[in-house]
Every structure is written in structure tokens, then in C-alpha cells.
Design a protein around this motif. Sequence first.
Motif, PDB file in Angstrom:
ATOM      1  N   PHE A   1      57.628  17.062   4.452  1.00 50.51           N
ATOM      2  CA  PHE A   1      57.341  18.120   3.489  1.00 50.51           C
ATOM      3  C   PHE A   1      56.071  17.840   2.700  1.00 50.51           C
ATOM      4  O   PHE A   1      55.299  18.749   2.418  1.00 50.51           O
ATOM      5  CB  PHE A   1      58.511  18.306   2.531  1.00 50.51           C
TER       6      PHE A   1
ATOM      7  N   LEU B   1      52.946  20.412   2.632  1.00 48.91           N
ATOM      8  CA  LEU B   1      52.496  20.889   1.323  1.00 48.91           C
ATOM      9  C   LEU B   1      51.006  20.610   1.137  1.00 48.91           C
ATOM     10  O   LEU B   1      50.250  21.481   0.665  1.00 48.91           O
ATOM     11  CB  LEU B   1      53.302  20.220   0.209  1.00 48.91           C
TER      12      LEU B   1
ATOM     13  N   THR C   1      49.018  22.980   3.304  1.00 50.91           N
ATOM     14  CA  THR C   1      49.014  24.322   2.722  1.00 50.91           C
ATOM     15  C   THR C   1      47.984  24.434   1.606  1.00 50.91           C
ATOM     16  O   THR C   1      47.189  25.386   1.563  1.00 50.91           O
ATOM     17  CB  THR C   1      50.410  24.665   2.177  1.00 50.91           C
TER      18      THR C   1
ATOM     19  N   ILE D   1      53.670  25.212   4.963  1.00 52.24           N
ATOM     20  CA  ILE D   1      55.039  25.465   4.509  1.00 52.24           C
ATOM     21  C   ILE D   1      55.665  26.618   5.276  1.00 52.24           C
ATOM     22  O   ILE D   1      56.835  26.561   5.668  1.00 52.24           O
ATOM     23  CB  ILE D   1      55.063  25.755   2.993  1.00 52.24           C
TER      24      ILE D   1
ATOM     25  N   TYR E   1      56.674  25.576   8.646  1.00 52.08           N
ATOM     26  CA  TYR E   1      57.806  24.651   8.486  1.00 52.08           C
ATOM     27  C   TYR E   1      59.091  25.429   8.227  1.00 52.08           C
ATOM     28  O   TYR E   1      60.137  25.145   8.829  1.00 52.08           O
ATOM     29  CB  TYR E   1      57.511  23.694   7.331  1.00 52.08           C
TER      30      TYR E   1
ATOM     31  N   ALA F   1      62.952  25.861   0.562  1.00 52.11           N
ATOM     32  CA  ALA F   1      61.517  25.612   0.712  1.00 52.11           C
ATOM     33  C   ALA F   1      60.710  26.841   0.352  1.00 52.11           C
ATOM     34  O   ALA F   1      59.679  26.761  -0.335  1.00 52.11           O
ATOM     35  CB  ALA F   1      61.216  25.168   2.143  1.00 52.11           C
ATOM     36  N   ASN F   2      61.171  28.003   0.781  1.00 51.38           N
ATOM     37  CA  ASN F   2      60.451  29.249   0.492  1.00 51.38           C
ATOM     38  C   ASN F   2      60.539  29.612  -0.990  1.00 51.38           C
ATOM     39  O   ASN F   2      59.571  30.126  -1.570  1.00 51.38           O
ATOM     40  CB  ASN F   2      61.020  30.378   1.345  1.00 51.38           C
TER      41      ASN F   2
ATOM     42  N   LYS G   1      58.063  27.548  -2.905  1.00 46.27           N
ATOM     43  CA  LYS G   1      56.718  28.096  -2.724  1.00 46.27           C
ATOM     44  C   LYS G   1      56.499  29.325  -3.596  1.00 46.27           C
ATOM     45  O   LYS G   1      55.448  29.477  -4.233  1.00 46.27           O
ATOM     46  CB  LYS G   1      56.519  28.462  -1.249  1.00 46.27           C
TER      47      LYS G   1
END
Length: 300
Positions: free
Chosen positions: A68, A72, A75, A252, A255, A272-273, A276
Motif C-alpha cells: 500500500f 500510495l 499515486t 490506489i 490496487y 482503501a477507496n 482516498k
Amino acid sequence: MNANSKLKRMWSDKVLYLMLLPAIAYFVIFHVWPIIGMKLAFYEYRILGDNVYVGFKYFKDLFSTPIFSKVLANTLIISAMKMFLIFPFPILFALMLNEFINGKFRKAVQVVSYLPHFLSWVVIAGVWFEFLSPSTGAVSSLFKVFGLPSHDFLTDKDSIRWVLVASEAWRSIGWDSIIFLAAIMGVSKSLYEAAYVDGANRWHIVTRIVLPHLYIPMVTIFILNVGFIMNAGLDQVLNFTNDAVNSQIDIIDTYVYRVGLLNGQYSFATAANLFKSVIGVILVLSTHFISKKLTSKGAW
């Protein structure tokens, strides 16, 4: 204006409101309603039976996952490159269009520059694959003219991020220039006439009249771009990725797509979303607040 007068005015403009319904329905269905589903980040998803509340379990798993931190970083790097490197070009392009005297030629340039925006990333990727092909591509042919060896940019870890930036610029510069060109067209002709009477040249016109009128849209667009810094372009990356460069452009969104849709870990992918999205909202509000403090102008 009281409530009755507002309702009367809305009724008199009912046709305009009816035209807005498809857009409103789109945003409600695809942007507002899914917010309710974000609660899945705090639940263990079960196909049969009720979901089980687990609190911040999936967020803890997310931050403890070694990959992750890499996605990140990818991104943020890719988004920052796009935001800071591409941002000035729509403004410069709008200024250039404004300088064209021949109206027909300007319209032709506008149409050509807008077309890539309406192409899907599948088509755009195909164009760039041909353009950068190490055997038959235009760049490779140009290298041969100068006696340089061909280079495969699409499988080079050091080049692939620049390919993403360049293809994004090719797709968006013309379209993004519309708002700036509209602001330029809104400048009063009397300002130009007064400037010419005072002996101003074209450089003075651009720097003293045109650019100040672009300040507010520039600030607004920049703040909105900061809010999207966590969105590095899912469609683009999916079409340009390959095993050789995946470690450099795995973001992300890809992923979440891989973990959530392909592996079926819906709660983990939702966490995760959600992370973000929250970061994006915080960045927009922070940038707006700072801009209001420093310049008294923000996004709204």
C-alpha cells in the motif's frame, strides 16, 4: 426573494430544470448513492447473512500492507507530475488561441485540439503504442535520422511516468483550455481600447489585462485539481501498464480494482477507496482555506 417568488421563477424556467434532470440523475446514481455503500469499509462482507461490524479492522490491515505504501507513493507522484507540469499549458494554449486573427483557423485548431478528449483511453493507448513503437514508431524513426538507438519507452521504468504525463497532456490541454478561453472572451473590449490609447502593446495587454481576468478560474481549477491528486487515472494506467513497469505505475485505483473486483475482498477495497476519498476532500478544503486567507479568493 421569498419562497413563493422562487417557486414561480422555477416554474417559469421549468424547461431548463427538466434539461438538468438527466445530469442530476447521473450524479445521484453514480456519485451520491454510492456514498451509502462506503459503510462497507467498517463491515465484514458476507454473501449470505448480515454483514458483521468490525470497526477499523480493514483500515489497520490496509496501512500494514507493504504494497500500500508503494501504490500510495506512485499515486501521489503521478498525480503531482500531471497537476504541476500540465496545469500551465491550457492557459498558454488559450492565450495562443486568443491571439489568432483568422477566426476560421482558430476554430479549426480548437476542434482538432478538443477531439482527443472524446477518445477512450483504449484508443489513445493504441495511438501512443504506435507512436512510441521501438520498431516502426515516429519517435524511433526520428532517432534513426539522428543516428540514435531506438528506445522502448513503454517498457522502461524510468520513462513510463513521463509517457502517462505526455498522453494526458495530449488528451486534455485543448479541452481544459475552454474555461480559460471563455474567461478571455469575457474581457470588456473597452479595456483593450483604453490600453491601446495609452500606448500598450500586445505583451502589456496579455500581462496587465488578460492574465488578471484568468486569476479566479486558475485558482478554482488548481484547487479542484488538488482534490483529485489521489486520482492518478485508472483507465489510463490500466491501458498502459505491463509487467515491466507495473511497479512504477501501480496506483490506489488499480490496487482497489485488483483487490476488490478480481480477488473479491470488497470490504478491504472499500476501505482503501474511502481513505482516498477522505484525503481528497481534506485537500480541497485545506487548499480553499489557504487560498482564501492568502488571496481572498477560493473555489467558491
